[in-house]
Design a protein around this motif. Structure first.
Motif, PDB file in Angstrom:
ATOM      1  N   UNK A  32      -3.097  11.868 -42.093  1.00  0.00           N
ATOM      2  CA  UNK A  32      -2.494  13.374 -42.277  1.00  0.00           C
ATOM      3  C   UNK A  32      -3.711  14.166 -41.687  1.00  0.00           C
ATOM      4  N   UNK A  33      -5.153  13.676 -41.417  1.00  0.00           N
ATOM      5  CA  UNK A  33      -6.064  14.516 -40.465  1.00  0.00           C
ATOM      6  C   UNK A  33      -5.785  14.390 -39.083  1.00  0.00           C
ATOM      7  N   UNK A  34      -5.097  13.499 -38.718  1.00  0.00           N
ATOM      8  CA  UNK A  34      -4.943  13.394 -37.035  1.00  0.00           C
ATOM      9  C   UNK A  34      -3.467  13.971 -36.524  1.00  0.00           C
ATOM     10  N   UNK A  35      -3.468  14.776 -36.034  1.00  0.00           N
ATOM     11  CA  UNK A  35      -2.170  15.620 -35.693  1.00  0.00           C
ATOM     12  C   UNK A  35      -1.263  14.655 -35.139  1.00  0.00           C
ATOM     13  N   UNK A  36      -1.662  13.784 -34.200  1.00  0.00           N
ATOM     14  CA  UNK A  36      -0.653  12.702 -33.452  1.00  0.00           C
ATOM     15  C   UNK A  36      -0.024  11.930 -34.441  1.00  0.00           C
ATOM     16  N   UNK A  37      -1.031  11.355 -35.384  1.00  0.00           N
ATOM     17  CA  UNK A  37      -0.573  10.307 -36.378  1.00  0.00           C
ATOM     18  C   UNK A  37       0.477  10.892 -37.363  1.00  0.00           C
ATOM     19  N   UNK A  38       0.033  12.048 -37.658  1.00  0.00           N
ATOM     20  CA  UNK A  38       0.576  13.114 -38.911  1.00  0.00           C
ATOM     21  C   UNK A  38       1.830  13.005 -38.348  1.00  0.00           C
ATOM     22  N   UNK A  40       3.962  11.522 -36.119  1.00  0.00           N
ATOM     23  CA  UNK A  40       4.471  10.301 -36.082  1.00  0.00           C
ATOM     24  C   UNK A  40       5.155  10.055 -37.472  1.00  0.00           C
ATOM     25  N   UNK A  41       4.052  10.055 -38.325  1.00  0.00           N
ATOM     26  CA  UNK A  41       4.381   9.722 -39.772  1.00  0.00           C
ATOM     27  C   UNK A  41       5.398  10.418 -40.489  1.00  0.00           C
ATOM     28  N   UNK A  42       5.189  11.971 -40.168  1.00  0.00           N
ATOM     29  CA  UNK A  42       6.313  12.669 -40.831  1.00  0.00           C
ATOM     30  C   UNK A  42       7.638  12.321 -40.301  1.00  0.00           C
ATOM     31  N   UNK A  43       7.787  12.134 -38.901  1.00  0.00           N
ATOM     32  CA  UNK A  43       9.298  11.886 -38.385  1.00  0.00           C
ATOM     33  C   UNK A  43       9.777  10.705 -38.986  1.00  0.00           C
ATOM     34  N   UNK A  44       9.004   9.524 -39.044  1.00  0.00           N
ATOM     35  CA  UNK A  44       9.578   8.345 -39.815  1.00  0.00           C
ATOM     36  C   UNK A  44       9.890   8.489 -41.104  1.00  0.00           C
ATOM     37  N   UNK A  45       9.196   9.282 -41.689  1.00  0.00           N
ATOM     38  CA  UNK A  45       9.570   9.615 -43.216  1.00  0.00           C
ATOM     39  C   UNK A  45      10.785  10.429 -43.140  1.00  0.00           C
ATOM     40  N   UNK A  46      10.905  11.283 -42.301  1.00  0.00           N
ATOM     41  CA  UNK A  46      12.275  12.167 -42.446  1.00  0.00           C
ATOM     42  C   UNK A  46      13.591  11.282 -41.849  1.00  0.00           C
ATOM     43  N   UNK A  47      13.035  10.529 -41.035  1.00  0.00           N
ATOM     44  CA  UNK A  47      14.350   9.450 -40.540  1.00  0.00           C
ATOM     45  C   UNK A  47      14.822   8.645 -41.568  1.00  0.00           C
ATOM     46  N   UNK A  48      13.447   7.899 -42.580  1.00  0.00           N
ATOM     47  CA  UNK A  48      14.072   7.064 -43.545  1.00  0.00           C
ATOM     48  C   UNK A  48      15.026   7.916 -44.396  1.00  0.00           C
ATOM     49  N   UNK A  49      14.255   9.179 -44.829  1.00  0.00           N
ATOM     50  CA  UNK A  49      14.905   9.715 -45.990  1.00  0.00           C
ATOM     51  C   UNK A  49      16.482  10.199 -45.616  1.00  0.00           C
TER      52      UNK A  49
END
Length: 221
Positions: A32-38, A40-49
């Motif tokens: 969550x501290x890395x903008x790019x990783x954050x 990507x992580x949020x996009x993946x989570x939203x897609x799963x949701x």
């Protein structure tokens, strides 16, 4: 990327085999501290949701709302809004409860290790584009990274053994100490080189991994 660097990488498949977890499923605050990783992580989570929402909404609506309340467009819309939020919160809580803290810290060290590997790759590309020879002491950094890779693999194996059996079945401390001593020797011999910063980063990773292993051994003792 040079062949020797490719061999140093720890792939997601290997991490999955060593830890028993998909690295992408392990919640790590550092992401969550890395903008790019954050992002990507949020996009993946939203897609799963979003993927789970129609299944959950359809089940709730067909087996709970229709038999009890009857057809209701308002409740259907409300479910479409609330279910994705509930899935995101539920997955976040599940990750926090199921992912061991030691594992998240070790995976962070793996990320730092890969960062050093990528830095060497960038240096190699710059040297190639400028028709220059490789930066001095590259071989020493590669040797240091090989030792760190061994430490990381041993640490991940030990963490899983402790997690699965509640006690360590093997003591790899001697190998960690030997690897750390070799890394320190490499660092001393390269204080004035252009690679000294990468060696320092490598040594810090090794120290962090060794500290985490000591914590694991105390828990397993």
């Amino acid at each position: 990327m040079q062949p020797d660097l490719i061999g140093l990488e720890i792939s997601k498949g290997e991490l999955r085999r060593l830890t028993g977890f998909d690295p992408d499923d392990v919640f790590r605050p550092s992401i969550m501290k890395d903008r790019e990783k954050r992002l990507g992580f949020l996009i993946d989570e939203m897609l799963v949701a979003l993927a789970l929402t129609p299944i959950i909404v359809g089940f709730v609506y067909a087996f709970l709302i229709l038999p009890i309340i009857g057809s209701s467009i308002k409740l259907g819309i409300l479910l479409l809004i609330l279910v994705p939020i509930a899935v995101l919160i539920g997955r976040s809580l599940w990750r926090r409860m199921t992912c061991p803290k030691a594992l998240t810290m070790l995976l962070d060290e793996v990320d730092k290790y890969h960062g050093v590997v990528q830095a060497i790759d960038v240096n190699d590309q710059l040297a190639t584009s400028a028709n220059q020879s490789s930066i001095n002491d590259r071989e020493q950094v590669i040797a240091a990274l090989q030792l760190i890779r061994e430490n990381l693999v041993l640490a991940l194996k030990s963490e899983r053994i402790l997690r699965d059996n509640k006690k360590l079945l093997a003591n790899n401390q001697e190998l960690f100490v030997n690897n750390l001593a070799n890394l320190q020797a490499l660092q001393v011999s390269s204080q004035a080189s252009e690679y000294s910063q990468l060696l320092n980063q490598s040594l810090q990773i090794a120290l962090d991994v060794q500290a985490e292993i000591k914590k694991l051994q105390k828990l397993g003792g």
